[in-house]
Design a protein around this motif. Structure first.
Motif, PDB file in Angstrom:
ATOM      1  N   ARG A  17       0.828  -1.204   0.000  1.00 48.30           N
ATOM      2  CA  ARG A  17       0.000   0.000   0.000  1.00 48.30           C
ATOM      3  C   ARG A  17       0.861   1.253   0.000  1.00 48.30           C
ATOM      4  NH1 ARG A  17      -4.866  -2.057   4.112  1.00 48.30           N
ATOM      5  NH2 ARG A  17      -5.581  -3.703   2.701  1.00 48.30           N
ATOM      6  N   LEU A  18       1.978   1.209   0.713  1.00 44.79           N
ATOM      7  CA  LEU A  18       2.893   2.340   0.720  1.00 44.79           C
ATOM      8  C   LEU A  18       3.472   2.565  -0.675  1.00 44.79           C
ATOM      9  CD1 LEU A  18       4.261   4.479   2.471  1.00 44.79           C
ATOM     10  CD2 LEU A  18       6.013   2.788   3.062  1.00 44.79           C
ATOM     11  N   ALA A  19       3.771   1.484  -1.371  1.00 45.32           N
ATOM     12  CA  ALA A  19       4.280   1.612  -2.735  1.00 45.32           C
ATOM     13  C   ALA A  19       3.231   2.229  -3.660  1.00 45.32           C
ATOM     14  CB  ALA A  19       4.705   0.240  -3.262  1.00 45.32           C
ATOM     15  N   GLU A  20       1.973   1.834  -3.484  1.00 47.28           N
ATOM     16  CA  GLU A  20       0.892   2.427  -4.289  1.00 47.28           C
ATOM     17  C   GLU A  20       0.750   3.917  -4.002  1.00 47.28           C
ATOM     18  OE1 GLU A  20      -2.859   0.116  -5.026  1.00 47.28           O
ATOM     19  OE2 GLU A  20      -2.078  -1.063  -3.347  1.00 47.28           O
ATOM     20  N   LEU A  21       0.850   4.284  -2.731  1.00 45.59           N
ATOM     21  CA  LEU A  21       0.754   5.698  -2.379  1.00 45.59           C
ATOM     22  C   LEU A  21       1.884   6.481  -3.028  1.00 45.59           C
ATOM     23  CD1 LEU A  21      -0.350   8.108  -0.799  1.00 45.59           C
ATOM     24  CD2 LEU A  21       0.962   7.322   1.188  1.00 45.59           C
ATOM     25  N   ARG A  22       3.083   5.945  -2.993  1.00 46.15           N
ATOM     26  CA  ARG A  22       4.218   6.654  -3.588  1.00 46.15           C
ATOM     27  C   ARG A  22       4.055   6.790  -5.100  1.00 46.15           C
ATOM     28  NH1 ARG A  22       8.325   3.751   0.645  1.00 46.15           N
ATOM     29  NH2 ARG A  22       8.506   5.552   2.066  1.00 46.15           N
TER      30      ARG A  22
END
Length: 599
Positions: A17-22
Motif C-alpha cells: 500500500r505504501l508503494a501504491e501511495l508513492r
C-alpha cells in the motif's frame, strides 16, 4: 510481554500500500503526502470508510498521522501509543516519530530538500494545523499543497459511509429544548457580529438539535455538517434516510435537512460574516468561503462551551447512569475476584464478561469505547485493545488494568480499575499508592474560578514526581452527557488553558506504566461545582465524584498514605457501600462489604 500483532501477523498492511501511495505521489508531482487519523469531522473515532491511517500503516490508535515521502514514512504518535505503534507497524518500512516533541514541519525539513511539495487533503486537516506546519516550514522552500486524497485513489475496497438511523434525545435528559438552544446561540452569533456559524463537529450538532445516532461505533452521533444562522434556523447536511418522520417533526420547520453533497454549495451561498472554528473545521471550509470573498470570523465552535457546561438535567442523568454502571462494575469485580485467581481467564474472557454485566442492566445502548483490558505487560500499553492475536492469559500474581465504560440513554460512563490477580506483586504497591494519592489530591481540590486544567494537572502527578515517575498522557478529559466519552474543550493536562466552569464533567485518571511488567491507572469521573463557602468566601470551585466503585485496597501501601488520604478513601468506600449494596446480588454484596472495609 504482549504478543506481536505487527505487519508480520497482518500482511495486508505496509509495503504494497505504501508503494501504491508513492506511485500516486509521483503521478501528482508530490514529494510527500500527509495521512491523518482524522476524518472531515475531526472526531477522535472514525468510521471504517475514514480509517485511512490504519489502512495504510496498520496503526490503530485514536490519534496520530503518517507523512510519507519517497524513501521514508514517519508515523507520528504521542506518549500513549509509543509501545503500541512499534507492535502494529512494519518497522522496516514505517518509522515511529515521537510527537509532539518532533513537529511535522521540523521532520519535513530533515527529510525533504528545498523545492519539495507535500500534499494534504484540506477536508481532513484544520486551518490551525496547516498554519502551524507552514510556519515551521517558513524559509525551507518546502511547500504544503492542497491535494485530492491519494489514499482514496488507491483504496479499491473502501467501505461505504455509515447510514445508521438517527433518534431523538429525550427532553428530560437534555434539560433544554433544541429550539431554546438554537435561539440562544443565534443571539450569541449576533453579539459576535456573525450572521451564521459553520458546525462540523457531529457531537456539537447532536447536542444543539437534541438528536443522537450510531454512525460511529461507541459514539452516539450522527455524521453531519450544519450551518446555524443568527435567527436560530439551521441547515443540516446529512443523509435524509437517517431521519424518520418522528425525528423530522422533532427538528421543526426551522431545521432544513439537505444532502451532504450540497454542503459546499451552501457555503458559497452564505451572505454576511461567517463564524468558523479554526481548530475543528476542515480547512476546505475556509478555502471555500475565501474563494467567494465571504468574511470569515475565526472563533470557537459556538456549541463547544455550552455543551461542556452540563445543566441540572444532564448531571442528574449522568448520576443515574453512573449508579447503574457501578452496580454492573461491582458484579463484574466480584466475579473477577472469584474467577481470575484460578488462572483460566484470558483478556478477551474478561472483556466479554464485563460487557455482559453491563448488558444485564437492560439499559446499555453500547459500550462507550472498546474496553482496554491489559494483563501484566499489556497493561503498560496505555490504550491497549485486545484482539485474537494479542490475547493472553490473566495470570495469578499479575496486575490487570481494565478501562471501560457504557453508553446509556441518560449518560456516558468511563471508569478504570487496576486490580491484583491473586497475590499482589510487591513492586506494584508503591506505584499504585502514588497513583491513588494523585487521584485523591485532584478529587479534593478547591480552586478559584479562572483556573484551567493545566493548573491542576500537577496535583495528580506530584506524588509520582516525588519518586522520579510520571505518565505520558493527560490526567483528565472532558466527557459528554450521553454523547462522546472524549469531549472538548476542557481537560486536565499540562497544555489546557480552558478555565473550568460549573457543570463540566472530567475524568480523573493518573497512571503509571512499567513496560513489560504492568500498568496502573485509577479513574473516576468528576463534575465541577461551586465550592461550599469557606474562609473569606472567595468564589471557588471544587469537584463532586460521579463514580462509586471500590478501589483495590490490597494494592495500597498504607504506610505511604497521610491521615487525610486515608480518611478520604474510607469515606469514599463508605459511600460506595451505602449507594450500591442494596442494588446488587447477594454474592456481590458480600464481596462489596469486604472491598469497602475501612483501612
Amino acid at each position: 510481554m504482549f504478543q506481536d500483532f505487527s505487519v508480520q501477523s497482518r500482511p495486508e498492511f505496509g509495503p504494497p500500500r505504501l508503494a501504491e501511495l508513492r506511485a500516486e505521489m509521483a503521478k501528482s508531482g508530490l514529494d510527500g503526502f500527509i495521512v491523518p487519523r482524522a476524518d472531515a469531522h475531526q472526531g477522535e473515532y472514525v468510521a471504517a470508510c475514514d480509517a485511512r491511517l490504519a489502512w495504510l500503516t496498520g496503526f490503530t490508535g485514536s490519534a496520530g498521522f503518517c507523512i510519507a515521502t519517497g524513501d521514508e514514512a514517519g508515523v507520528f504518535v504521542d506518549g500513549r501509543y509509543r509501545v503500541q505503534v512499534r507492535a502494529e507497524v512494519d518497522l522496516a518500512h514505517f518509522t515511529p516519530v515521537n510527537w509532539p516533541e518532533i513537529k511535522p514541519g521540523a521532520w519535513l525539513r530533515d527529510h525533504l530538500p528545498e523545492g519539495a511539495k507535500v500534499g494534504f487533503d484540506p477536508w481532513l486537516h484544520t486551518r490551525s494545523e496547516i498554519t502551524n506546519i507552514r510556519a515551521d516550514l517558513d524559509g525551507s522552500g518546502i511547500a504544503l499543497i492542497e491535494s485530492a486524497n491519494l489514499i482514496d485513489a488507491i483504496w479499491a475496497d473502501r467501505p461505504a459511509p455509515p447510514m445508521a438511523p438517527a433518534r431523538v434525545h429525550p427532553p428530560e435528559f437534555a434539560g433544554e429544548s433544541a429550539g431554546e438552544k438554537r435561539a440562544r446561540l443565534g443571539d450569541d452569533l449576533r453579539a459576535q457580529g456573525a450572521a451564521a456559524a459553520v458546525l462540523t463537529l457531529p457531537d456539537s450538532i447532536c447536542w444543539l438539535l437534541n438528536i443522537r445516532g450510531s454512525d460511529i461505533p461507541r459514539n452516539p452521533i450522527v455524521q453531519a455538517f450544519a450551518v446555524l444562522f443568527d435567527d436560530g434556523a439551521v441547515k443540516l447536511f446529512a443523509e435524509a434516510a437517517k431521519f424518520d418522520a418522528d425525528l423530522r417533526a422533532h427538528l421543526s420547520d426551522q431545521v432544513a435537512i439537505l444532502p451532504m453533497a450540497s454542503f459546499t454549495a451552501a457555503l458559497e451561498a452564505i451572505e454576511g460574516p461567517v463564524l468558523v472554528d479554526p481548530d475543528s473545521a476542515p480547512m476546505a471550509v475556509g478555502l471555500t468561503l475565501n474563494d467567494h470573498d465571504t468574511k470569515t470570523l475565526w472563533a470557537r465552535d459556538p456549541c463547544i462551551l455550552p455543551k461542556a457546561r452540563k445543566n441540572a438535567a444532564e448531571i442528574a442523568g449522568m448520576q443515574a447512569a453512573h449508579h447503574r454502571d457501578a452496580c454492573a462494575m461491582v458484579e463484574f469485580l466480584a466475579w473477577l475476584d472469584r474467577e481470575a485467581p484460578r488462572g483460566k481467564l484470558s483478556e478477551i474472557d474478561v472483556v466479554t464478561a464485563l460487557e455482559g454485566f453491563r448488558r444485564e442492566t437492560n439499559a446499555l445502548l453500547d459500550i462507550s469505547f472498546d474496553t482496554i483490558c491489559g494483563a501484566g505487560g499489556n497493561g503498560a500499553i496505555v490504550h491497549y485493545r485486545v484482539n485474537e492475536v494479542t490475547n493472553r492469559p490473566v495470570k495469578p500474581g499479575e496486575l490487570l488494568l481494565v478501562d471501560s465504560g457504557g453508553q446509556y440513554v441518560d449518560g456516558t460512563t468511563d471508569i478504570t480499575r487496576t486490580v491484583a490477580v491473586g497475590d499482589v506483586p510487591p513492586e506494584a504497591r508503591a506505584p499504585f499508592t502514588r497513583v491513588l494519592q494523585g487521584m485523591i489530591a485532584l478529587s479534593r481540590a478547591r480552586f478559584p474560578r479562572g483556573v484551567a486544567g493545566a493548573h491542576l494537572d500537577a496535583l495528580a502527578r506530584a506524588p509520582l514526581w516525588a519518586e522520579g515517575w510520571d505518565y505520558d498522557h493527560g490526567t483528565g478529559h472532558g466527557v459528554g452527557a450521553a454523547l462522546c466519552v472524549h469531549e472538548g474543550p476542557a481537560r486536565i493536562s499540562r497544555v489546557s488553558d480552558i478555565a473550568l466552569e460549573p457543570g463540566m464533567i472530567l475524568s480523573n485518571e493518573p497512571g503509571y506504566y512499567r513496560e513489560g511488567a504492568f500498568g496502573i491507572r485509577i479513574e473516576n469521573l468528576i463534575v465541577t461545582q461551586t465550592a461550599p463557602a469557606k474562609g473569606d468566601n472567595r468564589d471557588q470551585l471544587s469537584f463532586d465524584t460521579l463514580t462509586f466503585v471500590p478501589i483495590d485496597r490490597r494494592l495500597i501501601d498504607t504506610s505511604l498514605l497521610s491521615p487525610d488520604e486515608r480518611d478520604w478513601l474510607n469515606a469514599y468506600h463508605a459511600q460506595v457501600q451505602s449507594r450500591i449494596a442494596a442494588h446488587v446480588s447477594a454474592d456481590a454484596k458480600t464481596w462489596l462489604e469486604s472491598a469497602c472495609a475501612p483501612l
